[in-house]
Write a protein that holds these residues in place. Structure first.
Motif, PDB file in Angstrom:
ATOM      1  N   ALA A 110       0.820  -1.215   0.000  1.00  0.00           N
ATOM      2  CA  ALA A 110       0.000   0.000   0.000  1.00  0.00           C
ATOM      3  C   ALA A 110       0.851   1.260   0.000  1.00  0.00           C
ATOM      4  O   ALA A 110       0.380   2.338  -0.372  1.00  0.00           O
ATOM      5  N   PHE A 111       2.115   1.132   0.390  1.00  0.00           N
ATOM      6  CA  PHE A 111       3.002   2.296   0.451  1.00  0.00           C
ATOM      7  C   PHE A 111       3.421   2.704  -0.960  1.00  0.00           C
ATOM      8  O   PHE A 111       3.768   1.867  -1.787  1.00  0.00           O
ATOM      9  N   GLU A 112       3.398   4.000  -1.247  1.00  0.00           N
ATOM     10  CA  GLU A 112       3.801   4.518  -2.543  1.00  0.00           C
ATOM     11  C   GLU A 112       5.120   5.273  -2.417  1.00  0.00           C
ATOM     12  O   GLU A 112       5.225   6.235  -1.667  1.00  0.00           O
ATOM     13  N   SER A 113       6.120   4.831  -3.152  1.00  0.00           N
ATOM     14  CA  SER A 113       7.412   5.501  -3.123  1.00  0.00           C
ATOM     15  C   SER A 113       7.394   6.736  -4.016  1.00  0.00           C
ATOM     16  O   SER A 113       6.673   6.793  -5.016  1.00  0.00           O
ATOM     17  N   LYS A 114       8.197   7.715  -3.658  1.00  0.00           N
ATOM     18  CA  LYS A 114       8.343   8.917  -4.477  1.00  0.00           C
ATOM     19  C   LYS A 114       9.380   8.751  -5.574  1.00  0.00           C
ATOM     20  O   LYS A 114       9.560   9.644  -6.404  1.00  0.00           O
ATOM     21  N   LEU A 115      10.071   7.607  -5.583  1.00  0.00           N
ATOM     22  CA  LEU A 115      11.034   7.335  -6.642  1.00  0.00           C
ATOM     23  C   LEU A 115      10.291   7.257  -7.969  1.00  0.00           C
ATOM     24  O   LEU A 115       9.295   6.533  -8.079  1.00  0.00           O
ATOM     25  N   PRO A 116      10.719   7.995  -9.007  1.00  0.00           N
ATOM     26  CA  PRO A 116       9.965   7.992 -10.263  1.00  0.00           C
ATOM     27  C   PRO A 116       9.911   6.607 -10.893  1.00  0.00           C
ATOM     28  O   PRO A 116      10.940   5.937 -11.019  1.00  0.00           O
ATOM     29  N   PRO A 117       8.722   6.140 -11.281  1.00  0.00           N
ATOM     30  CA  PRO A 117       8.579   4.791 -11.852  1.00  0.00           C
ATOM     31  C   PRO A 117       9.002   4.761 -13.314  1.00  0.00           C
ATOM     32  O   PRO A 117       9.111   5.805 -13.970  1.00  0.00           O
ATOM     33  N   PRO A 118       9.247   3.561 -13.853  1.00  0.00           N
ATOM     34  CA  PRO A 118       9.562   3.436 -15.280  1.00  0.00           C
ATOM     35  C   PRO A 118       8.420   3.955 -16.144  1.00  0.00           C
ATOM     36  O   PRO A 118       7.258   3.966 -15.714  1.00  0.00           O
ATOM     37  N   PRO A 119       8.710   4.365 -17.362  1.00  0.00           N
ATOM     38  CA  PRO A 119       7.656   4.900 -18.236  1.00  0.00           C
ATOM     39  C   PRO A 119       6.522   3.915 -18.480  1.00  0.00           C
ATOM     40  O   PRO A 119       5.375   4.324 -18.670  1.00  0.00           O
ATOM     41  N   HIS A 120       6.820   2.604 -18.491  1.00  0.00           N
ATOM     42  CA  HIS A 120       5.787   1.613 -18.789  1.00  0.00           C
ATOM     43  C   HIS A 120       4.996   1.192 -17.556  1.00  0.00           C
ATOM     44  O   HIS A 120       4.076   0.378 -17.662  1.00  0.00           O
ATOM     45  N   ALA A 158      26.979   8.650 -25.665  1.00  0.00           N
ATOM     46  CA  ALA A 158      27.546   7.389 -26.136  1.00  0.00           C
ATOM     47  C   ALA A 158      26.455   6.346 -26.349  1.00  0.00           C
ATOM     48  O   ALA A 158      26.479   5.599 -27.337  1.00  0.00           O
ATOM     49  N   LEU A 159      25.489   6.267 -25.438  1.00  0.00           N
ATOM     50  CA  LEU A 159      24.365   5.353 -25.604  1.00  0.00           C
ATOM     51  C   LEU A 159      23.546   5.705 -26.843  1.00  0.00           C
ATOM     52  O   LEU A 159      23.066   4.819 -27.556  1.00  0.00           O
ATOM     53  N   SER A 160      23.411   6.997 -27.103  1.00  0.00           N
ATOM     54  CA  SER A 160      22.669   7.428 -28.284  1.00  0.00           C
ATOM     55  C   SER A 160      23.380   6.986 -29.554  1.00  0.00           C
ATOM     56  O   SER A 160      22.733   6.570 -30.532  1.00  0.00           O
ATOM     57  N   LEU A 161      24.712   7.054 -29.563  1.00  0.00           N
ATOM     58  CA  LEU A 161      25.475   6.589 -30.716  1.00  0.00           C
ATOM     59  C   LEU A 161      25.257   5.099 -30.942  1.00  0.00           C
ATOM     60  O   LEU A 161      24.968   4.652 -32.055  1.00  0.00           O
ATOM     61  N   GLY A 162      25.388   4.306 -29.888  1.00  0.00           N
ATOM     62  CA  GLY A 162      25.291   2.860 -30.038  1.00  0.00           C
ATOM     63  C   GLY A 162      23.892   2.374 -30.353  1.00  0.00           C
ATOM     64  O   GLY A 162      23.686   1.561 -31.268  1.00  0.00           O
ATOM     65  N   PHE A 163      22.909   2.863 -29.617  1.00  0.00           N
ATOM     66  CA  PHE A 163      21.544   2.341 -29.733  1.00  0.00           C
ATOM     67  C   PHE A 163      20.646   3.182 -30.639  1.00  0.00           C
ATOM     68  O   PHE A 163      19.506   2.796 -30.898  1.00  0.00           O
ATOM     69  N   GLY A 164      21.144   4.338 -31.082  1.00  0.00           N
ATOM     70  CA  GLY A 164      20.354   5.168 -31.983  1.00  0.00           C
ATOM     71  C   GLY A 164      19.298   6.011 -31.303  1.00  0.00           C
ATOM     72  O   GLY A 164      18.329   6.431 -31.948  1.00  0.00           O
ATOM     73  N   TYR A 165      19.465   6.287 -30.018  1.00  0.00           N
ATOM     74  CA  TYR A 165      18.479   7.092 -29.303  1.00  0.00           C
ATOM     75  C   TYR A 165      18.636   8.580 -29.614  1.00  0.00           C
ATOM     76  O   TYR A 165      19.725   9.062 -29.936  1.00  0.00           O
ATOM     77  N   GLN A 166      17.531   9.288 -29.461  1.00  0.00           N
ATOM     78  CA  GLN A 166      17.524  10.739 -29.529  1.00  0.00           C
ATOM     79  C   GLN A 166      17.490  11.303 -28.108  1.00  0.00           C
ATOM     80  O   GLN A 166      17.006  10.626 -27.190  1.00  0.00           O
ATOM     81  N   PRO A 167      17.990  12.523 -27.895  1.00  0.00           N
ATOM     82  CA  PRO A 167      17.958  13.101 -26.544  1.00  0.00           C
ATOM     83  C   PRO A 167      16.569  13.084 -25.923  1.00  0.00           C
ATOM     84  O   PRO A 167      16.418  12.862 -24.711  1.00  0.00           O
ATOM     85  N   SER A 168      15.543  13.285 -26.742  1.00  0.00           N
ATOM     86  CA  SER A 168      14.176  13.317 -26.219  1.00  0.00           C
ATOM     87  C   SER A 168      13.677  11.948 -25.771  1.00  0.00           C
ATOM     88  O   SER A 168      12.649  11.843 -25.097  1.00  0.00           O
ATOM     89  N   ASP A 169      14.390  10.873 -26.160  1.00  0.00           N
ATOM     90  CA  ASP A 169      13.986   9.530 -25.766  1.00  0.00           C
ATOM     91  C   ASP A 169      14.262   9.242 -24.291  1.00  0.00           C
ATOM     92  O   ASP A 169      13.630   8.357 -23.694  1.00  0.00           O
ATOM     93  N   PHE A 170      15.208   9.950 -23.695  1.00  0.00           N
ATOM     94  CA  PHE A 170      15.661   9.629 -22.346  1.00  0.00           C
ATOM     95  C   PHE A 170      14.724  10.197 -21.290  1.00  0.00           C
ATOM     96  O   PHE A 170      14.224  11.320 -21.409  1.00  0.00           O
ATOM     97  N   SER A 171      14.497   9.409 -20.262  1.00  0.00           N
ATOM     98  CA  SER A 171      13.740   9.871 -19.096  1.00  0.00           C
ATOM     99  C   SER A 171      14.372   9.288 -17.842  1.00  0.00           C
ATOM    100  O   SER A 171      15.081   8.285 -17.892  1.00  0.00           O
ATOM    101  N   LYS A 172      14.104   9.935 -16.732  1.00  0.00           N
ATOM    102  CA  LYS A 172      14.736   9.542 -15.466  1.00  0.00           C
ATOM    103  C   LYS A 172      13.768   8.719 -14.636  1.00  0.00           C
ATOM    104  O   LYS A 172      12.655   9.158 -14.374  1.00  0.00           O
ATOM    105  N   TRP A 173      14.215   7.518 -14.232  1.00  0.00           N
ATOM    106  CA  TRP A 173      13.343   6.670 -13.421  1.00  0.00           C
ATOM    107  C   TRP A 173      14.139   5.697 -12.574  1.00  0.00           C
ATOM    108  O   TRP A 173      15.298   5.416 -12.849  1.00  0.00           O
ATOM    109  N   GLY A 174      13.477   5.244 -11.512  1.00  0.00           N
ATOM    110  CA  GLY A 174      14.065   4.272 -10.604  1.00  0.00           C
ATOM    111  C   GLY A 174      13.401   2.923 -10.798  1.00  0.00           C
ATOM    112  O   GLY A 174      12.710   2.685 -11.789  1.00  0.00           O
ATOM    113  N   ALA A 175      13.599   2.040  -9.831  1.00  0.00           N
ATOM    114  CA  ALA A 175      13.030   0.699  -9.964  1.00  0.00           C
ATOM    115  C   ALA A 175      12.961   0.018  -8.610  1.00  0.00           C
ATOM    116  O   ALA A 175      13.722   0.335  -7.692  1.00  0.00           O
TER     117      ALA A 175
END
Length: 440
Positions: free
Chosen positions: A255-265, A354-371
């Protein structure tokens, strides 16, 4: 991805990126050798053999290795499932440059029922590579070796001296190897932790987890004697109130809700969890069960108190066992990873590029989240060695990590290898290298 799209800043760097794609089969061969060594925890008996293999693979690249064994008294629990020597391997190749640590845990979870392929034999199906530890996280070691070989072959100048940290007991151990290295002052520079995903993620930290092994003790007699007064005490039947109480506790904890940001999915906020992870007891139908072992796993949010969470379970055990005269119990802490705080720092912008180079991501693809998944790097932060930790890896939702048919792909191994090469290379985004820009 073509070299033209990557816009490399040097011919050697461009050639190395191409070499990674060309030589990916060598990484597949390396991964097959790694998967064939059973490093499952528990029990954790395969660490020395894995260190042997890694020394064999790293020696041609000019690395000097050092084995660091965690003392038995730090990790061994009398009633715990772990056994064997806790061999951690440090590999260095000093060239008087800033150090970048590259971290891997070499243990895997045990083989779960349900595998259709041999878990300790790499199975190739197209670009998919199946095997225990393929994604979590032996495939990341193979990607690193692929990147380092390409850099060596093509003469890529590195900005950092890579320091490989191949560590033990991340999968629920009481004293992970990286904790011991941190507390002994053996870490240098900053660290990329490859125990992450292939997603465009900015790491916000993660939960902690502790595992309690509860041993309920009764008294064995011939099963024909039953549980009549003065005779046997059935530990399994005596443990039923506890099992029911633990099950009833689960929704209260969640029942406890953490303030750590969840994954986008995620469908909602991150929540703590209680799991009954393993139950073992009894011997035969002709004997009253004298003992049952219950492994309880409790994932706790950074906002929660570990001491309070543990006390809640231990108080429940005492109350439930007291309901059956003649029962006794032991509670042993057999694993604990503390939460990792937000590991942000000055190296992240370059790692993201560097991750964008390897995986082809755009800056807008990135988001900050915990787990709610956990890391052993809370101990690195606790030791005061460093707060900043970069995160990357091969995990994807479809990778079946910790499940039957775990796998990664050659495409992701190439992408991660190119990301690692870019981050280590002197000619890649030199303006974002903090150690060099600070000296100007």
């Amino acid at each position: 991805m073509s070299n033209q799209a990557l816009s490399p800043q040097s011919i050697s760097f461009a050639n190395a990126l191409t070499a990674i794609e060309r030589d990916v089969e060598k990484a597949v061969e390396d991964l097959a050798r790694m998967i064939a060594i059973d490093t499952s925890f528990p029990p954790g008996t395969g660490y020395p053999a894995f260190a042997d293999l890694m020394e064999d693979l790293l020696k041609p690249l000019g690395f000097h290795t050092r084995r660091v064994t965690v003392p038995d008294e730090l990790w061994r629990v009398a009633n715990g499932p772990a056994c064997g020597e806790r061999v951690n391997l440090i590999a260095e190749r000093p060239a008087n440059k800033p150090v970048c640590g590259l971290y891997y845990h070499v243990d895997t979870v045990p083989v779960a029922p349900g595998w259709q392929r041999h878990p300790l034999r790499l199975t190739r199906e197209g670009e998919q590579l199946f095997g225990l530890g393929a994604a979590d996280m032996k495939g990341t070691i193979a990607a690193t070796l692929l990147a380092l070989r390409a850099a060596e072959e093509c003469g890529v100048e590195l900005a950092y001296d890579p320091m490989l940290l191949l560590c033990t007991d991340e999968e629920g151990g009481l004293y992970p190897g990286i904790r011991y290295l941190a507390e002994q002052g053996m870490l240098k520079g900053h660290i990329i932790n490859f125990n992450g995903s292939a997603a465009p993620r900015i790491w916000a930290g993660c939960f902690g987890v502790f595992n309690l092994q509860i041993t309920i003790k009764g008294h064995a007699v011939h099963a024909g004697e039953g549980n009549r007064t003065g005779s046997g005490v059935n530990a399994i039947e005596g443990a039923l109130p506890l099992l029911n109480a633990l099950q009833a506790l689960k929704p209260k904890i969640a029942a406890f809700e953490s303030k750590l940001p969840p994954p986008p999915h995620a469908s909602g906020p991150l929540r703590p969890q209680l799991s009954i992870s393993a139950v073992n007891g009894g011997t035969s139908g002709g004997q009253v069960a004298a003992e049952i072992k219950i492994l309880v796993s409790r994932r706790y949010a950074p906002e929660e108190s570990y001491e309070a969470a543990r006390a809640e379970i231990e108080d429940l055990v005492r109350a439930c066992v007291a309901q059956t005269p003649g029962l006794e119990f032991d509670i042993d802490l057999v694993g604990h990873l503390i939460p990792t705080a937000d590991p942000d720092g000055p190296h992240w912008p370059r790692w993201q590029k560097a991750l964008s180079l390897g995986f082809g991501y755009q800056p807008s693809d990135f988001s900050k989240w915990g787990a709610a998944s956990c890391s052993d790097f809370g101990y690195v932060q606790q030791a005061g060695v460093m707060q900043e930790i970069l995160l990357g890896g091969l995990g994807r939702p479809e990778s079946c990590i910790h499940s039957p048919e775990e796998h990664t792909t050659t495409t992701d191994i190439i992408a991660l290898a190119q990301s690692i090469l870019a981050y280590l290379a002197r000619d890649f985004s030199a303006d974002l290298i903090p150690e060099y820009s600070a000296s100007k």
